[in-house]
Motif scaffolding. Structure first.
Motif, short mmCIF file in Angstrom:
data_model
loop_
_atom_site.label_atom_id
_atom_site.label_comp_id
_atom_site.label_asym_id
_atom_site.label_seq_id
_atom_site.Cartn_x
_atom_site.Cartn_y
_atom_site.Cartn_z
N HIS A 54 0.88 -1.16 0.00
CA HIS A 54 0.00 0.00 0.00
C HIS A 54 0.92 1.21 0.00
CE1 HIS A 54 -2.56 3.07 2.17
NE2 HIS A 54 -3.19 2.84 1.02
N LEU A 55 0.92 1.94 -1.11
CA LEU A 55 1.94 2.97 -1.32
C LEU A 55 1.92 4.06 -0.25
CD1 LEU A 55 2.23 3.68 -5.14
CD2 LEU A 55 3.84 2.53 -3.61
N ALA A 56 0.74 4.54 0.10
CA ALA A 56 0.67 5.69 1.00
C ALA A 56 1.22 5.37 2.40
CB ALA A 56 -0.77 6.18 1.11
N LEU A 60 -7.16 -8.88 3.54
CA LEU A 60 -8.50 -9.45 3.75
C LEU A 60 -9.26 -9.52 2.44
CD1 LEU A 60 -9.33 -7.47 7.04
CD2 LEU A 60 -8.65 -9.89 6.83
N ILE A 61 -9.12 -8.47 1.62
CA ILE A 61 -9.77 -8.47 0.30
C ILE A 61 -8.66 -8.40 -0.75
CG2 ILE A 61 -11.31 -7.18 -1.26
CD1 ILE A 61 -12.63 -6.05 1.31
N GLU A 62 -8.72 -9.31 -1.72
CA GLU A 62 -7.63 -9.41 -2.70
C GLU A 62 -7.32 -8.05 -3.35
OE1 GLU A 62 -8.30 -12.61 -5.53
OE2 GLU A 62 -6.89 -11.61 -6.90
N GLY A 63 -6.05 -7.69 -3.34
CA GLY A 63 -5.61 -6.48 -4.03
C GLY A 63 -5.89 -5.18 -3.29
N THR A 103 -7.37 0.97 4.52
CA THR A 103 -8.01 2.02 3.71
C THR A 103 -8.86 1.46 2.57
OG1 THR A 103 -6.17 2.12 2.17
CG2 THR A 103 -6.03 3.56 4.11
N GLY A 104 -8.64 0.21 2.22
CA GLY A 104 -9.36 -0.37 1.07
C GLY A 104 -8.77 0.07 -0.26
N GLU A 105 -7.65 0.82 -0.20
CA GLU A 105 -7.05 1.30 -1.45
C GLU A 105 -6.27 0.18 -2.15
OE1 GLU A 105 -6.60 5.98 -0.07
OE2 GLU A 105 -4.90 4.64 0.17
#
Ligand code: AMP
Length: 221
Positions: free
Chosen positions: A134-136, A149-152, A157-159
Motif C-alpha cells: 500500500h503505497l501511502a 483481507l480483500i484481494e488487491g 483504507t481499502g485502497e
C-alpha cells in the motif's frame, strides 16, 4: 522494554524486515528508518536525490553511500528518534557501517543489537514475487504468506495494492547478488562487535516476532 533501543535489521530483500518492523511499531511505537522508503519518497517528490537514486534502484543496484548516509543522518538525531529506532535496509555496505558507527559515536550513541533474519535465496524469490504494497502507508502484504483481507486491497483504507517495479524477477536476482557481495560482510562486522543476533526467518511471522521480542528483552540495559 526499558530504555531507547537502537536496532539494525539485517537480511536479504524479502527476509521479512519490513513486516517485523511494522509489528514493533504497532506494539512499541518504535520509529522505523527504512532507507528504501526514504529513497522512494525522494523519487516521488522529484528531488535531486530522487533522480540520482532512481536509476540505481531500477537496475537493482545500490544508491551511493554518500546519498544514503546523508538521508539517514538527517533523520536519526531528530526528536522522533529519541525513543529509539530500527534501521531497515541500512547499512548495506561496510563503508556505510563504518560511517554509521562514526556519526553515532560523535553523538554518544551506539547500535545495541543487530537482528539478522536468515532466509535462503529460493524462499526470498518466492516471497518477493508475491509481495504487494500500500503505497501511502508502506504496509506490505504477501499474496501467498500474508494476504490482505480483500484481494488487491489495503486492509485499513481499502485502497489498491501495487507491486514494486524492483520486485520483478530479473531485478530481484540482481538485488540478491548485491546483497551477498556487499551486505553479507556486515554479518562478520557486527559479530566482531558482539551485537549480532541471528534469527531463523523462514517460520511464521508470529513465531519470528516472538523470537525478536525475546532477543530485544535480552539486550543489556
Ligand atoms: P529496500 O526497500 O530496502 O529493498 O531498498 C530498495 C532499493 O533502494 C535497494 O535495492 C537499493 O537500490 C536502494 N537502497 C535502499 N537502502 C540502501 C542503502 N542502505 N544503500 C544503498 N542503496 C539502498
Amino acid at each position: 522494554m526499558k530504555k531507547p533501543i537502537h536496532i539494525i535489521f539485517l537480511g536479504p530483500p524479502g527476509c521479512g524486515k519490513g513486516t517485523q518492523a511494522q509489528k514493533l511499531i504497532n506494539e512499541f511505537g518504535f520509529v522505523q528508518l527504512s532507507t528504501g522508503d526514504m529513497l522512494r519518497a525522494a523519487i516521488n517528490s522529484g528531488s535531486k536525490i530522487g533522480k540520482h537514486a532512481k536509476s540505481a534502484i531500477d537496475k537493482g543496484n545500490l544508491v551511493s553511500d554518500d546519498i544514503v548516509i546523508g538521508i539517514v543522518r538527517d533523520r536519526i538525531f531528530n526528536a522522533e528518534c529519541a525513543g529509539g529506532y530500527m534501521l531497515d535496509g541500512f547499512p548495506r555496505t561496510l563503508a556505510q557501517a563504518d560511517k554509521l558507527d562514526q556519526i553515532l559515536s560523535e553523538h554518544h550513541q551506539k547500535i545495541d543489537v543487530v537482528i539478522r533474519l536468515c532466509v535462503p535465496d529460493d524462499l526470498v524469490l518466492r516471497r518477493i514475487a508475491g509481495r504487494r504494497f500500500h503505497l501511502a502507508s508502506g504496509r506490505s502484504y504477501n499474496i501467498e504468506f500474508n494476504p490482505p483481507l480483500i484481494e488487491g486491497k489495503d486492509d485499513i483504507t481499502g485502497e489498491q495494492l501495487v507491486q514494486r517495479e524492483d520486485d520483478k524477477e530479473e531485478i530481484v536476482q540482481s538485488r540478491l547478488n548485491t546483497y551477498h557481495e556487499l551486505t553479507e560482510p556486515l554479518v562478520r562486522y557486527y559479530q566482531k562487535q558482539g551485537i549480532l543476533r541471528a534469527i531463523d526467518g523462514t517460520g511464521s511471522p508470529e513465531n519470528i516476532y516472538t523470537e525478536i521480542k525475546q532477543t530485544l528483552n535480552d539486550v543489556p540495559a
